[in-house]
Design a protein around this motif. Structure first.
Motif, PDB file in Angstrom:
ATOM      1  N   GLU A 223     -45.159 -32.586 -28.522  1.00 26.76           N
ATOM      2  CA  GLU A 223     -44.306 -33.730 -28.268  1.00 26.76           C
ATOM      3  C   GLU A 223     -42.683 -33.578 -28.504  1.00 26.76           C
ATOM      4  OE1 GLU A 223     -46.091 -36.779 -30.849  1.00 26.76           O
ATOM      5  OE2 GLU A 223     -47.293 -37.304 -28.945  1.00 26.76           O
ATOM      6  N   LEU A 224     -42.437 -32.804 -29.390  1.00 27.91           N
ATOM      7  CA  LEU A 224     -41.213 -32.499 -29.698  1.00 27.91           C
ATOM      8  C   LEU A 224     -41.001 -30.901 -29.920  1.00 27.91           C
ATOM      9  CD1 LEU A 224     -40.335 -34.934 -32.572  1.00 27.91           C
ATOM     10  CD2 LEU A 224     -39.448 -35.030 -30.366  1.00 27.91           C
ATOM     11  N   VAL A 225     -39.780 -30.370 -29.471  1.00 28.67           N
ATOM     12  CA  VAL A 225     -39.550 -28.938 -29.713  1.00 28.67           C
ATOM     13  C   VAL A 225     -38.386 -28.705 -30.511  1.00 28.67           C
ATOM     14  CG1 VAL A 225     -38.860 -26.830 -28.324  1.00 28.67           C
ATOM     15  CG2 VAL A 225     -40.362 -28.133 -27.452  1.00 28.67           C
ATOM     16  N   GLU A 226     -38.660 -28.054 -31.633  1.00 30.51           N
ATOM     17  CA  GLU A 226     -37.338 -27.927 -32.405  1.00 30.51           C
ATOM     18  C   GLU A 226     -36.589 -26.689 -31.954  1.00 30.51           C
ATOM     19  OE1 GLU A 226     -37.251 -29.278 -36.748  1.00 30.51           O
ATOM     20  OE2 GLU A 226     -37.842 -27.249 -36.905  1.00 30.51           O
ATOM     21  N   LEU A 227     -35.343 -26.654 -31.930  1.00 35.33           N
ATOM     22  CA  LEU A 227     -34.624 -25.464 -31.291  1.00 35.33           C
ATOM     23  C   LEU A 227     -33.581 -24.961 -32.438  1.00 35.33           C
ATOM     24  CD1 LEU A 227     -33.763 -27.198 -27.927  1.00 35.33           C
ATOM     25  CD2 LEU A 227     -35.563 -25.245 -28.147  1.00 35.33           C
ATOM     26  N   MET A 228     -33.350 -23.932 -32.372  1.00 39.30           N
ATOM     27  CA  MET A 228     -32.361 -23.385 -33.262  1.00 39.30           C
ATOM     28  C   MET A 228     -31.272 -22.504 -32.692  1.00 39.30           C
ATOM     29  SD  MET A 228     -33.161 -20.964 -36.666  1.00 39.30           S
ATOM     30  CE  MET A 228     -33.262 -19.358 -35.845  1.00 39.30           C
ATOM     31  N   ASP A 229     -30.071 -22.941 -33.232  1.00 40.86           N
ATOM     32  CA  ASP A 229     -28.644 -22.289 -32.678  1.00 40.86           C
ATOM     33  C   ASP A 229     -28.954 -20.675 -33.359  1.00 40.86           C
ATOM     34  OD1 ASP A 229     -25.744 -23.191 -31.694  1.00 40.86           O
ATOM     35  OD2 ASP A 229     -26.236 -21.243 -32.768  1.00 40.86           O
ATOM     36  N   THR A 230     -28.827 -19.800 -32.551  1.00 40.48           N
ATOM     37  CA  THR A 230     -29.016 -18.316 -33.248  1.00 40.48           C
ATOM     38  C   THR A 230     -27.788 -17.896 -33.891  1.00 40.48           C
ATOM     39  OG1 THR A 230     -28.390 -17.426 -30.807  1.00 40.48           O
ATOM     40  CG2 THR A 230     -30.709 -17.366 -31.069  1.00 40.48           C
ATOM     41  N   GLU A 231     -26.627 -18.854 -33.696  1.00 39.89           N
ATOM     42  CA  GLU A 231     -25.244 -18.412 -34.278  1.00 39.89           C
ATOM     43  C   GLU A 231     -25.194 -19.206 -35.543  1.00 39.89           C
ATOM     44  OE1 GLU A 231     -22.555 -18.912 -31.211  1.00 39.89           O
ATOM     45  OE2 GLU A 231     -22.747 -16.927 -30.701  1.00 39.89           O
ATOM     46  N   SER A 232     -25.581 -20.368 -35.588  1.00 43.14           N
ATOM     47  CA  SER A 232     -25.401 -21.247 -36.901  1.00 43.14           C
ATOM     48  C   SER A 232     -26.570 -21.553 -37.514  1.00 43.14           C
ATOM     49  CB  SER A 232     -24.635 -22.622 -36.385  1.00 43.14           C
ATOM     50  OG  SER A 232     -25.589 -23.356 -35.572  1.00 43.14           O
ATOM     51  N   GLY A 233     -27.556 -21.331 -36.880  1.00 48.04           N
ATOM     52  CA  GLY A 233     -28.909 -21.808 -37.599  1.00 48.04           C
ATOM     53  C   GLY A 233     -29.360 -23.133 -37.391  1.00 48.04           C
ATOM     54  N   ALA A 234     -28.503 -23.941 -36.882  1.00 49.74           N
ATOM     55  CA  ALA A 234     -28.362 -25.374 -36.647  1.00 49.74           C
ATOM     56  C   ALA A 234     -29.748 -25.711 -35.805  1.00 49.74           C
ATOM     57  CB  ALA A 234     -27.231 -26.129 -36.113  1.00 49.74           C
ATOM     58  N   LEU A 235     -30.405 -27.034 -36.603  1.00 49.24           N
ATOM     59  CA  LEU A 235     -31.643 -27.096 -35.810  1.00 49.24           C
ATOM     60  C   LEU A 235     -31.503 -28.575 -35.033  1.00 49.24           C
ATOM     61  CD1 LEU A 235     -34.281 -26.513 -38.673  1.00 49.24           C
ATOM     62  CD2 LEU A 235     -34.168 -25.083 -36.774  1.00 49.24           C
ATOM     63  N   THR A 236     -32.058 -28.545 -33.914  1.00 51.10           N
ATOM     64  CA  THR A 236     -32.231 -30.000 -33.060  1.00 51.10           C
ATOM     65  C   THR A 236     -33.687 -30.132 -32.573  1.00 51.10           C
ATOM     66  OG1 THR A 236     -31.206 -28.798 -31.205  1.00 51.10           O
ATOM     67  CG2 THR A 236     -29.707 -30.148 -32.302  1.00 51.10           C
ATOM     68  N   ARG A 237     -33.757 -31.326 -32.134  1.00 57.50           N
ATOM     69  CA  ARG A 237     -35.222 -31.512 -31.726  1.00 57.50           C
ATOM     70  C   ARG A 237     -34.961 -32.173 -30.348  1.00 57.50           C
ATOM     71  NH1 ARG A 237     -39.163 -33.773 -36.801  1.00 57.50           N
ATOM     72  NH2 ARG A 237     -39.027 -31.749 -37.777  1.00 57.50           N
ATOM     73  N   VAL A 238     -35.949 -31.776 -29.489  1.00 55.74           N
ATOM     74  CA  VAL A 238     -35.947 -32.504 -28.227  1.00 55.74           C
ATOM     75  C   VAL A 238     -37.258 -32.856 -27.915  1.00 55.74           C
ATOM     76  CG1 VAL A 238     -34.011 -31.583 -27.012  1.00 55.74           C
ATOM     77  CG2 VAL A 238     -36.134 -30.432 -26.807  1.00 55.74           C
ATOM     78  N   GLU A 239     -37.353 -34.067 -26.999  1.00 55.12           N
ATOM     79  CA  GLU A 239     -38.702 -34.587 -26.538  1.00 55.12           C
ATOM     80  C   GLU A 239     -39.076 -34.089 -25.323  1.00 55.12           C
ATOM     81  OE1 GLU A 239     -39.311 -39.123 -26.311  1.00 55.12           O
ATOM     82  OE2 GLU A 239     -38.038 -39.139 -28.099  1.00 55.12           O
ATOM     83  N   VAL A 240     -40.394 -33.826 -25.205  1.00 54.36           N
ATOM     84  CA  VAL A 240     -40.668 -32.941 -23.944  1.00 54.36           C
ATOM     85  C   VAL A 240     -41.942 -33.560 -23.465  1.00 54.36           C
ATOM     86  CG1 VAL A 240     -39.327 -30.876 -24.360  1.00 54.36           C
ATOM     87  CG2 VAL A 240     -41.927 -31.067 -25.326  1.00 54.36           C
ATOM     88  N   ASP A 241     -42.259 -33.239 -22.177  1.00 54.66           N
ATOM     89  CA  ASP A 241     -43.727 -33.582 -21.676  1.00 54.66           C
ATOM     90  C   ASP A 241     -44.316 -32.169 -21.390  1.00 54.66           C
ATOM     91  OD1 ASP A 241     -43.435 -36.574 -21.074  1.00 54.66           O
ATOM     92  OD2 ASP A 241     -42.026 -35.966 -19.810  1.00 54.66           O
ATOM     93  N   ASP A 242     -43.561 -31.133 -21.138  1.00 51.67           N
ATOM     94  CA  ASP A 242     -44.134 -29.999 -20.875  1.00 51.67           C
ATOM     95  C   ASP A 242     -43.289 -28.741 -21.350  1.00 51.67           C
ATOM     96  OD1 ASP A 242     -46.921 -29.756 -19.047  1.00 51.67           O
ATOM     97  OD2 ASP A 242     -45.396 -31.551 -18.360  1.00 51.67           O
ATOM     98  N   VAL A 243     -43.881 -27.709 -22.046  1.00 48.30           N
ATOM     99  CA  VAL A 243     -42.919 -26.502 -22.154  1.00 48.30           C
ATOM    100  C   VAL A 243     -43.399 -25.371 -21.340  1.00 48.30           C
ATOM    101  CG1 VAL A 243     -42.222 -24.864 -24.158  1.00 48.30           C
ATOM    102  CG2 VAL A 243     -42.709 -27.286 -24.491  1.00 48.30           C
ATOM    103  N   VAL A 244     -42.507 -24.574 -20.783  1.00 48.29           N
ATOM    104  CA  VAL A 244     -42.818 -23.159 -19.887  1.00 48.29           C
ATOM    105  C   VAL A 244     -42.192 -22.125 -20.615  1.00 48.29           C
ATOM    106  CG1 VAL A 244     -42.592 -22.273 -17.765  1.00 48.29           C
ATOM    107  CG2 VAL A 244     -42.925 -24.918 -17.751  1.00 48.29           C
ATOM    108  N   VAL A 245     -42.766 -21.108 -20.854  1.00 51.44           N
ATOM    109  CA  VAL A 245     -42.317 -20.089 -21.613  1.00 51.44           C
ATOM    110  C   VAL A 245     -42.325 -18.852 -20.937  1.00 51.44           C
ATOM    111  CG1 VAL A 245     -42.500 -18.264 -23.544  1.00 51.44           C
ATOM    112  CG2 VAL A 245     -42.786 -20.877 -23.876  1.00 51.44           C
TER     113      VAL A 245
END
Ligand code: FAD
Length: 352
Positions: A223-245
């Motif tokens: 339901e949510l993807v937690e993303l990390m900024d590779t420079e600052s380490g800051a975390l953000t969350r985004v709502e999704v229907d699908d994830v493609v890797v």
């Protein structure tokens, strides 16, 4: 019951293997096709939703349609087909027969071998997240099943290569929102494609990785993807229907040849444009075969397959003709042609 001895064992059920199976039948040879994955089609399974324009004599068609047609053609002469069967070793026994040993230890006997393994079993690199069981998530994809399935959805794509950027481009206008995240500050995809996603409304996030997937209570959907900024380490969350890797591929090309190993250039067999390898009786076709002038395309795989089958035929029967009759003049199709022509005539009569 003892395994039947086939004329030829074909290792790999991709385009080269399937076409070799068809052509073996055309040359009156009894073939066995062995594929490691549960599905036939080889790398075409990785681009089912894409349009293929360069297959020769085919109007543009989707990978999945092409794959189905390949399988149908490959089965024309009723070869033995084994899927979910990985060949681990190939050796020649005292009777001059080849033994292909699968991962269960079963031996498949034949007079010749055609290697059509594409240079190994290629699987998309899986998302590795500590502590997260992502395997069962229904909305996590490593290949694109169909573009239409994403209509009106919010889709997060992770990756920076051609496939990731292409998918972001193709989904724009189909998905409600496309978010493209990449761990570096630059894409390694084709510049023209990158330009397209920069201007088509795709939400691009660079220097960002997937840190965590948060699922529903049943743990079947993200339901949510937690993303990390590779420079600052800051975390953000985004709502999704699908994830493609789309993080590239892993290749498993482990296969033992006894007593004499096939000469290889990394994952690919060194050989000739006539489909020969460095071991008599073992021929090769498609992406797994390397020679000067080789084209790693579908059409190249078909040409190799014809050569491999013709070479296997004369290896088994030295007095046989070194090439087959063209299909339009080949006796093996006589009966089938009669019924096909009857069918065409019926269709014409009924205005079809
Ligand atoms: C994303 C993408 C898009 C492409 N688009 C096009 C295009 O538009 N036009 C074009 O002409 N070409 C295209 N290609 C290239 C084309 O798909 C390949 O050239 C073709 O699939 C090669 O066929 P193959 O049978 O030699 O190998 P593969 O397709 O790789 O098949 C080899 C098979 O062997 C199996 N195998 C491997 N090892 C073993 C083992 N030990 N035991 C049993 N089975 C084994 C594998 O699982 C696989 O199924 C594309 C490729 C990719 C990746």
């Amino acid at each position: 019951m003892a395994e039947p001895i086939r004329d030829v064992t074909i290792i790999g059920g991709g385009p080269a293997g399937l076409y070799s199976a068809f052509y073996s039948g055309l040359r009156g040879m009894d073939a066995r096709l062995i594929e490691a994955r549960e599905e036939l089609g080889g790398k075409v399974c990785l681009f089912r939703e894409k349009m293929i324009w360069d297959a020769g004599g085919q109007p543009p068609l989707q990978g999945e349609t092409f794959r189905r047609q390949l399988i149908e053609q490959g089965k024309t002469f009723g070869p033995e087909v084994l899927t979910g069967t990985k060949i681990a070793a190939i050796r020649k026994n005292g009777q001059g027969l080849f033994e292909a040993q699968d991962h269960r230890g079963r031996i498949h006997l034949s007079k010749a071998i055609i290697m059509a393994n594409g240079g190994g079993i290629v699987t998309p690199q899986k998302l590795r997240l500590q502590g997260a069981d992502v395997a069962e998530m229904d909305n996590l994809h490593y290949t694109m099943p169909s573009l239409a399935a994403f209509t009106g959805k919010t889709v997060l794509i992770s990756g920076g290569g051609d496939a990731a950027v292409d998918w972001a481009d193709e989904l724009s206008g189909i998905a409600a929102k496309v978010i493209l995240v990449h761990r570096r500050d630059n894409f390694c995809a084709h510049e023209a494609q990158v330009e397209k996603v920069r201007s088509n409304g795709t939400d691009i996030m660079l220097n960002v990785t997937i840190h965590r997937l948060l699922s529903d209570a049943a743990k079947t959907r993200i339901e949510l993807v937690e993303l990390m900024d590779t420079e600052s380490g800051a975390l953000t969350r985004v709502e999704v229907d699908d994830v493609v890797v789309s993080h590239g591929y892993e290749r498993d090309s482990e296969l033992a040849f006894e007593p004499e190993p096939l000469r290889k250039d990394s994952h690919f067999f060194e050989g000739g444009a006539d489909a020969s390898t460095t071991v008599p009786g073992i021929f090769a076709a498609g992406d797994c075969l390397s020679y000067t002038g080789k084209v790693n395309l579908l059409v190249g795989a078909f040409q190799d397959a014809v050569n491999a089958v013709n070479r296997a035929k004369t290896y088994i029967e030295p007095e046989a003709h070194d090439r087959g009759m063209v299909s339009s003049h080949n006796d093996r199709f006589k009966e089938r042609n009669r019924s096909l022509i009857r069918q065409i005539a019926e269709e014409v009569k009924s205005g079809g």
